[in-house]
Design a protein around this motif. Structure first.
Motif, PDB file in Angstrom:
ATOM      1  N   HIS A  32       0.839  -1.197   0.000  1.00 30.56           N
ATOM      2  CA  HIS A  32       0.000   0.000   0.000  1.00 30.56           C
ATOM      3  C   HIS A  32       0.878   1.253   0.000  1.00 30.56           C
ATOM      4  N   ALA A  33       1.999   1.192   0.710  1.00 28.85           N
ATOM      5  CA  ALA A  33       2.925   2.331   0.740  1.00 28.85           C
ATOM      6  C   ALA A  33       3.499   2.592  -0.651  1.00 28.85           C
ATOM      7  N   GLN A  34       3.824   1.534  -1.386  1.00 30.34           N
ATOM      8  CA  GLN A  34       4.343   1.694  -2.750  1.00 30.34           C
ATOM      9  C   GLN A  34       3.268   2.261  -3.672  1.00 30.34           C
ATOM     10  N   LEU A  35       2.028   1.857  -3.463  1.00 31.22           N
ATOM     11  CA  LEU A  35       0.934   2.414  -4.267  1.00 31.22           C
ATOM     12  C   LEU A  35       0.794   3.911  -3.994  1.00 31.22           C
ATOM     13  N   LYS A  36       0.855   4.306  -2.723  1.00 34.08           N
ATOM     14  CA  LYS A  36       0.763   5.731  -2.379  1.00 34.08           C
ATOM     15  C   LYS A  36       1.878   6.517  -3.037  1.00 34.08           C
ATOM     16  N   ALA A  37       3.082   5.946  -3.037  1.00 40.24           N
ATOM     17  CA  ALA A  37       4.216   6.611  -3.687  1.00 40.24           C
ATOM     18  C   ALA A  37       3.975   6.735  -5.185  1.00 40.24           C
ATOM     19  N   LEU A  38       3.406   5.704  -5.801  1.00 39.69           N
ATOM     20  CA  LEU A  38       3.102   5.728  -7.232  1.00 39.69           C
ATOM     21  C   LEU A  38       2.104   6.835  -7.561  1.00 39.69           C
ATOM     22  N   LYS A  39       1.111   7.021  -6.717  1.00 43.65           N
ATOM     23  CA  LYS A  39       0.072   8.015  -6.984  1.00 43.65           C
ATOM     24  C   LYS A  39       0.607   9.439  -6.887  1.00 43.65           C
ATOM     25  N   LYS A  40       1.749   9.605  -6.230  1.00 44.77           N
ATOM     26  CA  LYS A  40       2.360  10.934  -6.113  1.00 44.77           C
ATOM     27  C   LYS A  40       3.249  11.269  -7.304  1.00 44.77           C
ATOM     28  N   VAL A  41       3.568  10.266  -8.128  1.00 42.52           N
ATOM     29  CA  VAL A  41       4.454  10.484  -9.281  1.00 42.52           C
ATOM     30  C   VAL A  41       3.750  11.361 -10.313  1.00 42.52           C
ATOM     31  N   GLN A  42       4.436  12.367 -10.764  1.00 41.76           N
ATOM     32  CA  GLN A  42       3.885  13.269 -11.784  1.00 41.76           C
ATOM     33  C   GLN A  42       3.861  12.577 -13.142  1.00 41.76           C
ATOM     34  N   GLY A  43       2.912  12.947 -13.982  1.00 39.24           N
ATOM     35  CA  GLY A  43       2.821  12.369 -15.323  1.00 39.24           C
ATOM     36  C   GLY A  43       1.746  11.318 -15.405  1.00 39.24           C
ATOM     37  N   ASP A  44       1.495  10.846 -16.618  1.00 36.95           N
ATOM     38  CA  ASP A  44       0.425   9.879 -16.822  1.00 36.95           C
ATOM     39  C   ASP A  44       0.883   8.710 -17.684  1.00 36.95           C
ATOM     40  N   GLY A  45       2.133   8.303 -17.530  1.00 38.47           N
ATOM     41  CA  GLY A  45       2.651   7.178 -18.303  1.00 38.47           C
ATOM     42  C   GLY A  45       2.150   5.851 -17.767  1.00 38.47           C
ATOM     43  N   CYS A  46       2.622   4.777 -18.364  1.00 34.93           N
ATOM     44  CA  CYS A  46       2.263   3.419 -17.967  1.00 34.93           C
ATOM     45  C   CYS A  46       2.543   3.222 -16.480  1.00 34.93           C
ATOM     46  N   VAL A  47       1.585   2.650 -15.754  1.00 37.70           N
ATOM     47  CA  VAL A  47       1.742   2.506 -14.299  1.00 37.70           C
ATOM     48  C   VAL A  47       2.933   1.628 -13.949  1.00 37.70           C
ATOM     49  N   PHE A  48       3.247   0.654 -14.791  1.00 36.40           N
ATOM     50  CA  PHE A  48       4.367  -0.243 -14.491  1.00 36.40           C
ATOM     51  C   PHE A  48       5.701   0.466 -14.697  1.00 36.40           C
ATOM     52  N   THR A  49       5.773   1.313 -15.728  1.00 36.08           N
ATOM     53  CA  THR A  49       6.997   2.097 -15.955  1.00 36.08           C
ATOM     54  C   THR A  49       7.203   3.099 -14.831  1.00 36.08           C
ATOM     55  N   ARG A  50       6.129   3.715 -14.403  1.00 40.93           N
ATOM     56  CA  ARG A  50       6.235   4.668 -13.287  1.00 40.93           C
ATOM     57  C   ARG A  50       6.648   3.967 -12.003  1.00 40.93           C
ATOM     58  N   LEU A 106       8.527   1.228 -11.841  1.00 41.27           N
ATOM     59  CA  LEU A 106       9.927   0.834 -11.978  1.00 41.27           C
ATOM     60  C   LEU A 106      10.875   2.023 -11.881  1.00 41.27           C
ATOM     61  N   ASN A 107      10.446   3.167 -12.401  1.00 39.93           N
ATOM     62  CA  ASN A 107      11.353   4.318 -12.482  1.00 39.93           C
ATOM     63  C   ASN A 107      11.301   5.233 -11.266  1.00 39.93           C
ATOM     64  N   HIS A 108      10.195   5.240 -10.544  1.00 32.34           N
ATOM     65  CA  HIS A 108      10.037   6.268  -9.513  1.00 32.34           C
ATOM     66  C   HIS A 108       9.693   5.741  -8.114  1.00 32.34           C
ATOM     67  N   VAL A 109       9.469   4.442  -7.994  1.00 37.08           N
ATOM     68  CA  VAL A 109       9.097   3.887  -6.689  1.00 37.08           C
ATOM     69  C   VAL A 109      10.160   2.895  -6.234  1.00 37.08           C
ATOM     70  N   GLU A 110      10.521   2.977  -4.982  1.00 40.01           N
ATOM     71  CA  GLU A 110      11.527   2.062  -4.444  1.00 40.01           C
ATOM     72  C   GLU A 110      10.928   0.659  -4.334  1.00 40.01           C
ATOM     73  N   LEU A 111      11.555  -0.285  -5.040  1.00 46.68           N
ATOM     74  CA  LEU A 111      11.063  -1.663  -5.077  1.00 46.68           C
ATOM     75  C   LEU A 111      12.116  -2.633  -4.562  1.00 46.68           C
ATOM     76  N   LYS A 112      11.660  -3.777  -4.106  1.00 37.19           N
ATOM     77  CA  LYS A 112      12.569  -4.843  -3.689  1.00 37.19           C
ATOM     78  C   LYS A 112      13.117  -5.541  -4.935  1.00 37.19           C
ATOM     79  N   ASN A 113      14.272  -6.182  -4.790  1.00 34.97           N
ATOM     80  CA  ASN A 113      14.885  -6.865  -5.935  1.00 34.97           C
ATOM     81  C   ASN A 113      13.962  -7.902  -6.559  1.00 34.97           C
ATOM     82  N   TYR A 114      13.232  -8.665  -5.694  1.00 36.07           N
ATOM     83  CA  TYR A 114      12.368  -9.713  -6.224  1.00 36.07           C
ATOM     84  C   TYR A 114      11.171  -9.136  -6.978  1.00 36.07           C
ATOM     85  N   GLN A 115      10.864  -7.843  -6.756  1.00 35.71           N
ATOM     86  CA  GLN A 115       9.736  -7.230  -7.456  1.00 35.71           C
ATOM     87  C   GLN A 115      10.127  -6.744  -8.853  1.00 35.71           C
ATOM     88  N   LEU A 116      11.388  -6.328  -9.006  1.00 33.62           N
ATOM     89  CA  LEU A 116      11.811  -5.678 -10.250  1.00 33.62           C
ATOM     90  C   LEU A 116      11.572  -6.561 -11.474  1.00 33.62           C
TER      91      LEU A 116
END
Length: 717
Positions: free
Chosen positions: A433-451, A453-463
């Motif tokens: 849920h914390a990662q989702l909140k961080a995603l919703k704060k990202v500016q722009g309207d690109g693909c949610v998966f690209t956003r 990967l590029n802007h949210v801190e993820l665990k290695n197993y998630q990448l």
């Protein structure tokens, strides 16, 4: 008196065309004291009851107002009332009502006298009423920290009704079979809410029974008032009534004991509502002077159906030793079909129906409402009208269906974060849920998966996994990708099947039932070309299910559950989904009741009955029901191979073994480089729940660990 009795029967035969057999006449004449009338299917039960009441009035001079008939349902009460008016139009009406209606009279009178304000808490979510479902949803979420599913809500409603109808003490509330988390706490808070949580006392339908029984126990004046009101009581379908209902009736007839109980222990199919056949089996222990009559002549069905049905039900132990028989002629023998696959079932039934010159008086019976969905789809595509007897058809609003449609909506627009928010927990990517909140704060309207990967801190197993999901979505063309292909992406590439199994373990759900919903969507998808067409087809079928309940055309096929079929009859009957695990269920304790349910299905047929099974359910091998096999042996005792399922010999998979072959699960370590016999070099991404996930140069794939080890598909590098 004998002359008057004879004249009564002769006059009714001449004017109504009603000719009773000896046992039916005896049931009419036995009016004083307790009588248990055990009525087999198609034995003229309702006619006998109506004639009995008419005889009491016309010959014995009993006032109609002194007779009380208690039925199982409003529909049954209405049917009896209409039948009585038809047989005896010159007589005043009889008080036919449900046990709940009788109980509520007692409760209402007492509460009004006390000046206690009250309201009925309705089970359904109707506007403007206090909804039992809404209250339970709120309590469940408060105690469990998550929203309740509709499956859990159904189980919770049944659990509460069961506890009350059985009058179980608090130390027996923790019933192991009910897997709803914190069910006892929910039940307690629900009861507290009804007493103190509103501006008045709230009463549900089960409370009416408990309260009426308590009033009769505690207030002798009220009990005496109701005991004096009626001199004769009659209860119909008593195998379907519960201990608290029996307790109420027992108190009402305690003085005169003029009670006629009409029932059939072989048709007791509502134990999950608290009903039990033991009341009938122990009838003489409660009423030592009782007469017991066996009304076993079947007027409905051909002898080729009655005889096997009678033989089949003898497998049960909890029953009277009675023999159902008929003087009707034989028709065609019961037919048994064992198809190769579940998906062939609807097509088979439709093909049979197409051959018939007349489709009236035909029914397809099944245990679970979900079984109706492929039938509806096939019948509609074939242009065959159908009538749904059961109004409850929640398949199309099931959360699994909504999940699938949301996965498809995301394929239409991978930028839609609102849709992503509805399914991100179902992708097995462990997005928090914390990662989702961080995603919703990202500016722009690109693909949610690209956003992500590029802007949210993820665990290695998630990448790697999220990259794989993005790649899969990039490959999907919303207006060209077949719905069946999209469903396979959802199941495997997005990890939805694994997530359903995880959720089932956590929430106490049946994962097989959830996967059935998903797989049935696959059957519908096979006949659509785009995801838009697939979604539209679901809407069409939902509309058909809703509207067909009100369109009971003479030429329409009836689709109904076995439970709802009780009391009905049809020239032709098809009973489907006869596999072990469905009918009977997996519970050994319920085998006798399941046998009674199958017996109810068999005895709905007048001349033609087909019992349909199959060998594979969505590629999983299954066995034809033990009931299917037993009845088949009864019908064809000298031909052991008649209509027995034919199994195909499976080829043994080729094994690949050498000195580098991995043969133990302990050798499968995340990060290890391996070679797959078909896909080449790869790296182990994860090992979990019987599956291994491998990353290859161009793709990520999952395999069953047991198969890989047994067949030697993996080698160490």
């Amino acid at each position: 008196m004998m002359q008057a009795q004879k004249a009564f029967f002769e006059e009714k035969e001449q004017t109504l065309g009603v000719r009773l057999n000896d046992v039916q006449k005896q049931a009419v004449l036995e009016t004083n004291g307790p009588l248990l009338l055990l009525a087999s299917p198609g034995s003229g039960k309702t006619t006998t009851i109506i004639m009995r009441i008419g005889y009491m009035i016309e010959v014995l001079g009993v006032q109609p107002s002194r007779i009380k008939a208690v039925t199982f349902s409003k529909a049954s009460a209405g049917d009896m009332k209409a039948r009585f008016a038809k047989f005896f139009p010159h007589l005043p009406p009889i008080d036919f009502s449900t046990i709940h209606s009788l109980a509520f009279q007692v409760v209402r009178q007492t509460l009004d006298r006390q000046g206690t304000p009250y309201r009925i808490i309705e089970e359904s979510d109707k506007p403007g009423v206090v909804s039992k479902k809404s209250v339970l949803r709120e309590i469940f979420e408060k105690l469990n920290g998550t929203k309740i599913t509709e499956d859990q809500l159904d189980e919770l409603l049944t659990y509460i009704s069961f506890i009350k109808n059985k009058m179980l003490p608090e130390n027996e509330w923790d019933i192991a079979e009910v897997k709803v988390p914190k069910k006892v706490g929910i039940f307690k808070q629900y009861e507290e809410y009804k007493s103190t949580g509103a501006d008045c006392l709230l009463i549900d339908f089960d409370d009416m029974l408990l309260m009426a029984n308590a009033i009769f126990t505690q207030n002798r004046d009220v009990l005496a008032q109701y005991q004096r009101r009626y001199d004769f009581y009659l209860t119909d379908e008593s195998q379907d009534t519960s201990p608290v209902q029996h307790a109420i009736i027992a108190k009402l007839v305690a003085v005169h004991q003029n009670l006629c109980v009409v029932a059939d222990e072989d048709q007791a199919i509502y134990s999950w509502r608290g009903a039990e056949p033991d009341y009938l089996l122990d009838f003489r222990e409660v009423y030592p002077e009782a007469h017991i009559l066996l009304m076993t002549q079947n007027y409905r069905s051909a002898s080729t159906i009655v005889k096997p049905a009678n033989q089949f039900i003898k497998r049960n132990q909890k029953r009277y030793n009675k023999e159902m028989f008929t003087e009707n002629a034989a028709a065609e023998p019961i037919s048994f079909q064992a198809l190769e696959n579940y998906r062939d079932q609807a097509k088979y039934v439709v093909d049979q129906l197409k051959k018939l010159p007349d489709l009236s008086s035909t029914a397809i019976l099944y245990r679970n409402n979900t079984s109706a969905i492929p039938l509806m789809d096939a019948l509609d595509r074939a242009g065959i009208p159908f009538y749904m007897k059961d109004s409850s058809m929640r398949f199309f609003t099931h959360w699994v269906v909504e999940d699938v449609l949301n996965f498809m909506r995301l394929a239409y627009n991978t930028k839609n974060i609102a849709v992503f928010e509805k399914v991100y927990r179902k992708m097995n990517a462990y997005v928090t849920h914390a990662q989702l909140k961080a995603l919703k704060k990202v500016q722009g309207d690109g693909c949610v998966f690209t956003r992500l990967l590029n802007h949210v801190e993820l665990k290695n197993y998630q990448l790697e996994y999220i990259k794989h999901i993005r790649k899969t979505y990039d490959s999907i063309q919303f207006d060209k990708t077949l719905p069946t292909v999209m469903l396979e992406h959802i199941r495997a590439d997005f990890g939805y099947e694994r997530e359903l199994k995880n959720m089932s373990e956590y929430l106490g759900l049946n994962s097989d039932n959830l996967l059935d919903v998903f797989n049935i969507l696959g059957l519908i998808a096979r006949h659509t070309r785009t995801m838009t067409e697939f979604a539209s087809r679901l809407q069409q079928l939902e509309t058909l299910a809703r509207t067909s309940h009100f369109q009971n055309e003479a030429s329409a096929i009836t689709l109904t559950t076995l439970h709802s079929a009780k009391g009905l009859e049809f020239e032709r009957v098809y009973i489907i989904d006869l596999i072990d695990g469905v009918l009977p269920s997996e519970s050994e304790e319920e085998v006798e009741e399941d046998a009674r349910l199958f017996y109810v299905g068999i005895t709905r047929a007048i001349r033609h009955l087909e019992c349909i099974s199959y060998l594979n359910r969505f590629e999983v091998p299954v066995k034809p029901s033990i009931f299917w096999r037993e009845l088949n042996r009864i019908v064809s005792p000298h031909n052991k191979t008649t209509n027995q399922p034919k199994t195909k010999k499976k080829k043994e998979p080729k094994q690949y073994l050498n000195e580098n072959t991995i043969t133990s699960e302990s050798e499968l370590i995340e990060g290890l480089k391996v070679r797959h016999i078909a896909f080449g070099e790869g790296k182990i991404l994860s090992v979990s729940r019987g599956l291994i996930e491998l990353s290859f140069t161009k793709d990520i794939k999952k395999f069953v660990i047991e198969t890989c080890l047994q067949q030697g598909y993996l080698e160490r590098l």
